[in-house]
Design an enzyme around this catalytic site. Sequence first.
Site, PDB file in Angstrom:
ATOM      1  N   ARG A 149      66.064 -29.710 -41.753  1.00 16.47           N
ATOM      2  CA  ARG A 149      64.699 -29.413 -42.144  1.00 16.47           C
ATOM      3  C   ARG A 149      63.723 -29.640 -40.989  1.00 16.47           C
ATOM      4  O   ARG A 149      62.752 -28.937 -40.815  1.00 16.47           O
ATOM      5  CB  ARG A 149      64.325 -30.296 -43.336  1.00 16.47           C
ATOM      6  CG  ARG A 149      62.867 -30.318 -43.598  1.00 16.47           C
ATOM      7  CD  ARG A 149      62.472 -30.406 -45.041  1.00 16.47           C
ATOM      8  NE  ARG A 149      63.175 -31.358 -45.848  1.00 16.47           N
ATOM      9  CZ  ARG A 149      63.834 -31.038 -46.963  1.00 16.47           C
ATOM     10  NH1 ARG A 149      63.917 -29.789 -47.336  1.00 16.47           N
ATOM     11  NH2 ARG A 149      64.401 -31.979 -47.685  1.00 16.47           N
ATOM     12  N   TYR A 150      63.975 -30.674 -40.214  1.00 14.56           N
ATOM     13  CA  TYR A 150      63.105 -31.024 -39.094  1.00 14.56           C
ATOM     14  C   TYR A 150      63.712 -30.477 -37.804  1.00 14.56           C
ATOM     15  O   TYR A 150      64.932 -30.346 -37.701  1.00 14.56           O
ATOM     16  CB  TYR A 150      62.992 -32.544 -38.983  1.00 14.56           C
ATOM     17  CG  TYR A 150      62.299 -33.228 -40.123  1.00 14.56           C
ATOM     18  CD1 TYR A 150      60.912 -33.293 -40.180  1.00 14.56           C
ATOM     19  CD2 TYR A 150      63.028 -33.832 -41.139  1.00 14.56           C
ATOM     20  CE1 TYR A 150      60.276 -33.943 -41.217  1.00 14.56           C
ATOM     21  CE2 TYR A 150      62.396 -34.486 -42.185  1.00 14.56           C
ATOM     22  CZ  TYR A 150      61.019 -34.545 -42.220  1.00 14.56           C
ATOM     23  OH  TYR A 150      60.386 -35.194 -43.250  1.00 14.56           O
ATOM     24  N   ARG A 153      66.235 -33.344 -36.021  1.00 12.78           N
ATOM     25  CA  ARG A 153      67.134 -34.256 -36.729  1.00 12.78           C
ATOM     26  C   ARG A 153      67.689 -33.616 -37.996  1.00 12.78           C
ATOM     27  O   ARG A 153      67.063 -32.726 -38.558  1.00 12.78           O
ATOM     28  CB  ARG A 153      66.439 -35.573 -37.062  1.00 12.78           C
ATOM     29  CG  ARG A 153      65.135 -35.460 -37.820  1.00 12.78           C
ATOM     30  CD  ARG A 153      64.286 -36.699 -37.501  1.00 12.78           C
ATOM     31  NE  ARG A 153      63.094 -36.817 -38.317  1.00 12.78           N
ATOM     32  CZ  ARG A 153      61.972 -36.141 -38.095  1.00 12.78           C
ATOM     33  NH1 ARG A 153      61.900 -35.249 -37.141  1.00 12.78           N
ATOM     34  NH2 ARG A 153      60.920 -36.351 -38.858  1.00 12.78           N
ATOM     35  N   CYS A 162      78.412 -43.074 -54.890  1.00 12.64           N
ATOM     36  CA  CYS A 162      77.591 -44.258 -54.606  1.00 12.64           C
ATOM     37  C   CYS A 162      78.259 -45.468 -55.243  1.00 12.64           C
ATOM     38  O   CYS A 162      79.119 -45.326 -56.109  1.00 12.64           O
ATOM     39  CB  CYS A 162      76.202 -44.088 -55.211  1.00 12.64           C
ATOM     40  SG  CYS A 162      75.311 -42.718 -54.468  1.00 12.64           S
ATOM     41  N   CYS A 166      71.477 -44.611 -59.497  1.00 20.53           N
ATOM     42  CA  CYS A 166      70.079 -44.865 -59.842  1.00 20.53           C
ATOM     43  C   CYS A 166      69.607 -43.745 -60.757  1.00 20.53           C
ATOM     44  O   CYS A 166      69.817 -42.567 -60.448  1.00 20.53           O
ATOM     45  CB  CYS A 166      69.204 -44.869 -58.597  1.00 20.53           C
ATOM     46  SG  CYS A 166      69.938 -45.747 -57.217  1.00 20.53           S
ATOM     47  N   CYS A 169      67.688 -40.670 -59.209  1.00 18.80           N
ATOM     48  CA  CYS A 169      68.246 -40.134 -57.961  1.00 18.80           C
ATOM     49  C   CYS A 169      67.743 -38.724 -57.669  1.00 18.80           C
ATOM     50  O   CYS A 169      67.815 -37.829 -58.501  1.00 18.80           O
ATOM     51  CB  CYS A 169      69.767 -40.115 -58.033  1.00 18.80           C
ATOM     52  SG  CYS A 169      70.481 -39.429 -56.514  1.00 18.80           S
ATOM     53  N   ARG A 171      69.027 -36.626 -55.702  1.00 22.31           N
ATOM     54  CA  ARG A 171      70.128 -35.679 -55.515  1.00 22.31           C
ATOM     55  C   ARG A 171      71.069 -35.667 -56.718  1.00 22.31           C
ATOM     56  O   ARG A 171      72.270 -35.451 -56.572  1.00 22.31           O
ATOM     57  CB  ARG A 171      70.890 -36.045 -54.250  1.00 22.31           C
ATOM     58  CG  ARG A 171      70.502 -35.177 -53.094  1.00 22.31           C
ATOM     59  CD  ARG A 171      71.068 -35.587 -51.766  1.00 22.31           C
ATOM     60  NE  ARG A 171      69.952 -35.655 -50.862  1.00 22.31           N
ATOM     61  CZ  ARG A 171      69.663 -36.696 -50.107  1.00 22.31           C
ATOM     62  NH1 ARG A 171      70.430 -37.760 -50.105  1.00 22.31           N
ATOM     63  NH2 ARG A 171      68.600 -36.661 -49.349  1.00 22.31           N
ATOM     64  N   ASP A 330      60.207 -38.270 -56.883  1.00 19.61           N
ATOM     65  CA  ASP A 330      60.355 -36.815 -56.804  1.00 19.61           C
ATOM     66  C   ASP A 330      60.293 -36.153 -58.183  1.00 19.61           C
ATOM     67  O   ASP A 330      60.521 -36.794 -59.201  1.00 19.61           O
ATOM     68  CB  ASP A 330      61.685 -36.464 -56.125  1.00 19.61           C
ATOM     69  CG  ASP A 330      61.665 -36.798 -54.641  1.00 19.61           C
ATOM     70  OD1 ASP A 330      60.585 -36.726 -54.038  1.00 19.61           O
ATOM     71  OD2 ASP A 330      62.743 -37.140 -54.091  1.00 19.61           O
ATOM     72  N   ASP A 367      57.760 -36.698 -50.623  1.00 19.23           N
ATOM     73  CA  ASP A 367      58.721 -35.760 -50.041  1.00 19.23           C
ATOM     74  C   ASP A 367      58.333 -34.403 -50.622  1.00 19.23           C
ATOM     75  O   ASP A 367      58.332 -34.213 -51.837  1.00 19.23           O
ATOM     76  CB  ASP A 367      60.159 -36.166 -50.406  1.00 19.23           C
ATOM     77  CG  ASP A 367      61.127 -35.841 -49.278  1.00 19.23           C
ATOM     78  OD1 ASP A 367      60.808 -34.943 -48.467  1.00 19.23           O
ATOM     79  OD2 ASP A 367      62.191 -36.466 -49.219  1.00 19.23           O
ATOM     80  N   LYS A 374      58.880 -35.280 -45.433  1.00 17.34           N
ATOM     81  CA  LYS A 374      58.071 -36.399 -45.903  1.00 17.34           C
ATOM     82  C   LYS A 374      56.638 -36.254 -45.401  1.00 17.34           C
ATOM     83  O   LYS A 374      56.415 -36.135 -44.200  1.00 17.34           O
ATOM     84  CB  LYS A 374      58.623 -37.712 -45.360  1.00 17.34           C
ATOM     85  CG  LYS A 374      59.649 -38.378 -46.227  1.00 17.34           C
ATOM     86  CD  LYS A 374      60.992 -37.777 -46.169  1.00 17.34           C
ATOM     87  CE  LYS A 374      62.047 -38.544 -45.469  1.00 17.34           C
ATOM     88  NZ  LYS A 374      63.332 -37.830 -45.522  1.00 17.34           N
TER      89      LYS A 374
HETATM   90  C1  LIG Z   1      64.251 -37.972 -44.751  1.00 11.63           C
HETATM   91  C2  LIG Z   1      64.864 -36.914 -44.013  1.00 11.63           C
HETATM   92  C3  LIG Z   1      64.998 -37.012 -42.630  1.00 11.63           C
HETATM   93  C4  LIG Z   1      64.489 -38.192 -41.826  1.00 11.63           C
HETATM   94  O1  LIG Z   1      63.093 -38.253 -41.883  1.00 11.63           O
HETATM   95  P1  LIG Z   1      62.296 -39.391 -41.084  1.00 11.63           P
HETATM   96  O2  LIG Z   1      60.873 -39.180 -41.516  1.00 11.63           O
HETATM   97  O3  LIG Z   1      62.519 -39.136 -39.647  1.00 11.63           O
HETATM   98  O4  LIG Z   1      62.841 -40.697 -41.517  1.00 11.63           O
HETATM   99  C5  LIG Z   1      65.598 -35.966 -41.980  1.00 11.63           C
HETATM  100  N1  LIG Z   1      66.026 -34.877 -42.645  1.00 11.63           N
HETATM  101  C6  LIG Z   1      65.882 -34.744 -43.976  1.00 11.63           C
HETATM  102  C7  LIG Z   1      66.344 -33.508 -44.644  1.00 11.63           C
HETATM  103  C8  LIG Z   1      65.298 -35.765 -44.711  1.00 11.63           C
HETATM  104  O5  LIG Z   1      65.185 -35.659 -46.043  1.00 11.63           O
HETATM  105  S1  SF4 Z   2      69.241 -42.871 -55.049  1.00 14.70           S
HETATM  106 FE1  SF4 Z   2      70.985 -41.499 -55.524  1.00 14.70          FE
HETATM  107  S2  SF4 Z   2      72.094 -41.344 -53.602  1.00 14.70           S
HETATM  108 FE2  SF4 Z   2      70.766 -43.135 -53.414  1.00 14.70          FE
HETATM  109  S3  SF4 Z   2      72.052 -44.856 -54.091  1.00 14.70           S
HETATM  110 FE3  SF4 Z   2      70.887 -44.156 -55.857  1.00 14.70          FE
HETATM  111  S4  SF4 Z   2      72.274 -42.721 -56.884  1.00 14.70           S
HETATM  112 FE4  SF4 Z   2      73.039 -42.981 -54.786  1.00 14.70          FE
END
Ligand SMILES: *Cc1c(COP(=O)(O)O)cnc(C)c1O
Ligand code: SF4
Length: 519
Positions: A149-150, A153, A162, A166, A169, A171, A330, A367, A374
């Site tokens: 996305r960035y 990175r 996991c 949670c 979550c 995802r 989220d 996010d 973010k």
């Molecule tokens: C959170 C995240 C990152 C890292 O973001 P930082 O602001 O640098 O901590 C990188 N890629 C994705 C897709 C993310 O969700």
């Molecule tokens: S937020 Fe989702 S991915 Fe993160 S520890 Fe909890 S269940 Fe696992």
Amino acid sequence: METEARAEPGTGTMTAPEAAPFVNMRDPASRLGPDGKPAVSRRAPKWQDVPDEKWNDWRWQLSNRVNDLDEIAEILELTEEEREGLAADDKFRVDITPYFVSLIDPKDPEDPIRRQVIPLGREQSAFVGMMEDSLGEDRHSPVPGLVHRYPDRVLMLITTQCATYCRYCTRSRIVGDATQNFNRKDHEAQLDYIRRTPQIRDVLISGGDGLTLAPKLLESVIRALREIPHVEIIRIGSRVPVFLPQRIDDELCEMLAKYHPIWLNIHVNHANEITPELARACDKLTRAGIPLGNQSVLLAGVNDCVNIQRDLVHGLVEMRVRPYYLYQCDLVEGSGHFRTPVGKGLEIIEGLRGHTSGYAVPTYVIDAPGGGGKIPVMPNYLVSYSDHKIVLRNYEGYITTYEEPLEYKQHDKAHCHACQHPRQEAGQGGIHALLQGERMWIEPAGFEQVHERGNQQAHRLQESSKWVPYGVGAIEGSVAGDGRGLPVLEAGAPSAYGAGEEPRPAEGAPTATANHELL
Ligand SMILES: *Cc1c(COP(=O)(O)O)cnc(C)c1O
Ligand code: SF4
């Protein structure tokens, strides 16, 4: 004892005191229990007789996780709604380590740890703005599990598993689902993309939770990353230290230390999760040279309170964990009842910034729905807002909206331990006190005396040096004292107006508004 260190009469020499080992009682990782041994957390009665070797074995913890209604009912006094949540067929996975479920007060349905891991019936309810993949991760994945996305990175999802799950979550569309897990072949495709993409300098390993991966497999992924010349830093996002601190053993720390620079973010939401076991796990990681951060999620009924957040961040910095992000919850399925208005997060930051160490203040971020990354909730990024929507822009100029919850059950201060026992030093007021409802306004110095006369406007007029720009020259279109615009004072010149007297344009001269229109 004291006398031993004193100079012996006549000799002029000192005898050194017996060198006792120093015990640092402030360090949470060194804390001792009542028996003089390293402190341990409470264990639910169900596991009272399990030998320590087993209890402290992460494999035992993983294979003895609880997930089923009847089993959990043995440990906690379940409410009707929890029973409904646990009985739902298509719910997000439930699985909790014996260590973590033991931290819950069995009798308190509002326990903040309990709310994070025990489902409620209402988690099945839909809400306005809800999405399955609210961050648009799948759309940003060039290969399965790799989110680019960035520019510099990537997020590398190496497992969907996991240690504990949670309820909120982000995802949940893939996490917990063994059929959607990533395997060696997927890892190889992810690594290959990173090898072919030299702008990637930072790889964030997550999932699921990468630290639940089999140790050999985890090392092979990390080593392969370290072999890529353009990968500068490797980051791990993991809740394993919180759910399964037993996993943070010497072997893991030695393995990770071989592949520095490695950074790690843990995920703690409430001070009740800060245990001697977590403190020792963090201490081990820190000693292995891994800087630790924390990401928490702002959750209604768990940590939507300035005093709870203050206790949390203080506990974290004591473990040398730097609060990194505080996430707005989220717009993901299942998280409706956890959502708070954005104003709650701003209130929390207002209550932390300046009131406590800068190290202890996280960045409050949303996010971006749809996938803009973010976005910090602060002026340059906050474009606009209404009574239910926030408009934000990211670093690229991508503009998105966040839908606020229509229903939010306000934090109950009367039943909050942290609110009933806040820190009380002078100087903890300020804007924070206005938000808390402790005061209605703050008056600037000199305000009161004028206020007494019942003329609130006059206070800034009586002393024109308070509001006329000083030493910057005439305001365009105005000449000092000519009555057309704002008067401009020469340094040290007496005010042209008496106290309380309003500067008025001369008869027939354009008013300020007219003046503005002329320009
Ligand atoms: C959170 C995240 C990152 C890292 O973001 P930082 O602001 O640098 O901590 C990188 N890629 C994705 C897709 C993310 O969700
Ligand atoms: S937020 Fe989702 S991915 Fe993160 S520890 Fe909890 S269940 Fe696992």
